[in-house]
Design an enzyme around this catalytic site. Structure first.
Site, mmCIF file in Angstrom:
data_model
loop_
_atom_site.group_PDB
_atom_site.id
_atom_site.type_symbol
_atom_site.label_atom_id
_atom_site.label_comp_id
_atom_site.label_asym_id
_atom_site.label_seq_id
_atom_site.Cartn_x
_atom_site.Cartn_y
_atom_site.Cartn_z
ATOM 1 C CB SER A 1 -52.940 13.192 38.784
ATOM 2 O OG SER A 1 -52.396 12.599 37.652
ATOM 3 C CE1 TYR B 1 -48.001 14.845 40.769
ATOM 4 C CE2 TYR B 1 -48.339 13.111 39.155
ATOM 5 C CZ TYR B 1 -48.733 14.297 39.721
ATOM 6 O OH TYR B 1 -49.861 14.933 39.258
ATOM 7 C CE LYS C 1 -51.057 15.398 42.860
ATOM 8 N NZ LYS C 1 -51.415 16.634 43.569
HETATM 9 C C1 UD1 Z 1 -47.887 13.123 33.683
HETATM 10 C C2 UD1 Z 1 -48.723 12.292 34.610
HETATM 11 C C3 UD1 Z 1 -49.831 13.105 35.168
HETATM 12 C C4 UD1 Z 1 -49.273 14.307 35.848
HETATM 13 C C5 UD1 Z 1 -48.518 15.127 34.848
HETATM 14 C C6 UD1 Z 1 -47.930 16.300 35.603
HETATM 15 C C7 UD1 Z 1 -48.946 9.946 34.094
HETATM 16 C C8 UD1 Z 1 -49.668 8.949 33.296
HETATM 17 N N1 UD1 Z 1 -49.318 11.181 33.878
HETATM 18 O O1 UD1 Z 1 -48.633 13.316 32.529
HETATM 19 O O2 UD1 Z 1 -50.527 12.365 36.118
HETATM 20 O O3 UD1 Z 1 -50.295 15.042 36.445
HETATM 21 O O4 UD1 Z 1 -47.475 14.337 34.272
HETATM 22 O O5 UD1 Z 1 -46.758 16.764 35.076
HETATM 23 O O6 UD1 Z 1 -48.088 9.659 34.900
HETATM 24 N N2 UD1 Z 1 -43.944 13.603 25.529
HETATM 25 C C9 UD1 Z 1 -43.002 13.548 24.502
HETATM 26 N N3 UD1 Z 1 -41.971 14.425 24.519
HETATM 27 C C10 UD1 Z 1 -41.799 15.368 25.496
HETATM 28 C C11 UD1 Z 1 -42.775 15.416 26.545
HETATM 29 C C12 UD1 Z 1 -43.797 14.509 26.533
HETATM 30 O O7 UD1 Z 1 -43.114 12.720 23.606
HETATM 31 O O8 UD1 Z 1 -40.824 16.124 25.471
HETATM 32 C C13 UD1 Z 1 -45.065 12.672 25.507
HETATM 33 C C14 UD1 Z 1 -45.102 11.725 26.694
HETATM 34 O O9 UD1 Z 1 -44.347 10.579 26.443
HETATM 35 C C15 UD1 Z 1 -46.582 11.470 26.822
HETATM 36 C C16 UD1 Z 1 -47.242 12.741 26.322
HETATM 37 O O10 UD1 Z 1 -46.245 13.419 25.585
HETATM 38 O O11 UD1 Z 1 -46.951 10.441 25.973
HETATM 39 C C17 UD1 Z 1 -47.717 13.636 27.443
HETATM 40 O O12 UD1 Z 1 -46.654 13.804 28.360
HETATM 41 P P1 UD1 Z 1 -46.699 14.858 29.546
HETATM 42 O O13 UD1 Z 1 -47.175 16.170 29.034
HETATM 43 O O14 UD1 Z 1 -45.397 14.805 30.243
HETATM 44 O O15 UD1 Z 1 -47.854 14.326 30.470
HETATM 45 P P2 UD1 Z 1 -48.090 12.874 31.122
HETATM 46 O O16 UD1 Z 1 -46.829 12.131 31.227
HETATM 47 O O17 UD1 Z 1 -49.218 12.256 30.396
#
Ligand code: UD1
Length: 342
Positions: free
Chosen positions: A128, A153, A157
């Protein structure tokens, strides 16, 4: 005629695993799925059968169980393993770190021991972009520093990659694919993301919210140093990501050295904000989303996207789907699964 290569896919009933199984079958490989179904569902196995019109052999086995895994390797003759089986929820890893360390690391070391015993030397590992922590510069290349992980997590990795580097002494040829943000679903609508419980990730939350299964979406933070104040990520269609695994196996087969460890970023190279994802979802699917802004999510990174040029060059891989298509496919899958007419 020579025998088709046979590939074991651990975690093959999961989101990325199931899409990869489909791509491998379509590329002409024999595939065997190994999954303990702890974070996945038999629905995905049905979806795989319906798309490929074959029944892919399946073992309900936990990769941390050496005896059970050994039996699978005794009953099959594998040419390579693609290892997806792992826990992946960042937040959950903070509250149950020992489960993450035990499961994610023990499954890899157990697998490597069994592979070594059966002289299976090729491995593709599910890594990741989290290994980069909060990067100083974007886009990140494979040379970007590996920073202190933001979560247990992420630490697993990083450790798994280190284990693979050290496993060269066993003659293992390993490729670690550092995924950015996989989204979307199979264009057939028969496979997609099926998180257990409340989705942690953005796109499954959006599709479930649009389907009425969840309430309003909370966007975590709107005062980041980005054009609209929301976080930037690199969203990659899951079928493109699956295809990178097929290319990685071709790459391994071309290696002349007896062992090696290679890492590749798998992303599009395009950074997109959370708000842009929300707006594009609404526009392309003609669906209105309810959302509001909430506090920042602990551990979130402001901005990360890939420099995927190494994968473009060495794996001869390119993403084919746009984010629009990924969001259309994700919604199509959710509607099919929930039997929603729109
Ligand atoms: C994270 C991890 C990634 C991992 C993945 C697996 C980091 C940087 N990334 O991805 O390595 O493989 O999870 O699950 O640690 N968001 C909202 N509202 C929500 C959900 C998400 O605003 O309800 C936003 C988050 O703040 C983020 C973006 O959407 O900015 C993407 O979030 P998400 O889909 O959870 O992925 P990552 O956090 O990028």
């Amino acid at each position: 005629m020579s025998k088709k290569p046979t590939i074991a896919v651990t975690g093959g009933a999961g989101f990325i695993g199931s899409h990869t199984v489909v791509q491998l079958v379509e590329a002409g490989y024999e595939v065997v799925i190994i999954d303990n179904l702890s974070r996945s569902d038999r629905t995905m196995l049905d979806g795989i059968s319906r798309i490929t019109k074959t029944t892919v052999p399946f073992y309900e086995v936990d990769c941390t169980d050496p005896k059970a895994l050994d039996k699978v390797f005794l009953e099959n003759s594998f040419d390579a393993v693609i290892h997806f089986a792992a826990y992946k929820a960042v937040g959950e890893s903070v509250s149950m770190p020992l489960d993450y360390y035990e499961n994610n690391i023990l499954s890899l070391t157990t697998l490597l021991r069994v592979m070594n015993k059966h002289a299976v030397r090729s491995l593709i590992f599910s890594s990741s972009c989290t290994v980069y922590g909060e990067p100083d510069m974007v886009p990140v290349t494979e040379q970007s520093p590996i920073k202190l992980a933001n979560s247990p997590y992420g630490a697993t990795k990083q450790m798994c990659e280190r284990i693979l580097e050290d496993a060269k002494v066993y003659g293992i040829q390993a490729v670690s694919l550092r995924y950015f943000n996989p989204i979307g679903a199979h264009p057939s609508g028969l496979l997609g993301e099926l998180p257990i419980g409340v989705p942690n990730n953005l796109v499954p939350f959006i599709t479930q919210s649009a389907a009425g299964v969840r309430g309003s979406l909370t966007i975590f933070g709107n005062d980041y140093q980005t054009p609209d104040g929301t976080c930037i990520r690199d969203y990659i269609h899951v079928v493109d990501l699956a295809d990178a695994h097929v290319r990685a196996f071709d790459f391994i087969r071309q290696q002349e050295e007896a062992s090696g460890f290679h890492v590749f970023n798998v992303g599009t190279g395009r950074g997109v904000t959370v708000l842009e994802v929300v707006k594009e979802f609404e526009e392309v699917n003609k669906v209105k989303l309810n959302y509001s802004f909430g506090p920042k999510r602990p551990g979130d990174i402001e901005k990360v996207f890939a420099d995927p040029s190494k994968a473009f060059k060495s794996l001869m891989w390119r993403p084919k789907f746009s984010m629009k298509e990924a969001l259309q496919h994700a919604w199509q899958w959710e509607k099919n699964f929930r039997k929603i007419e729109q």
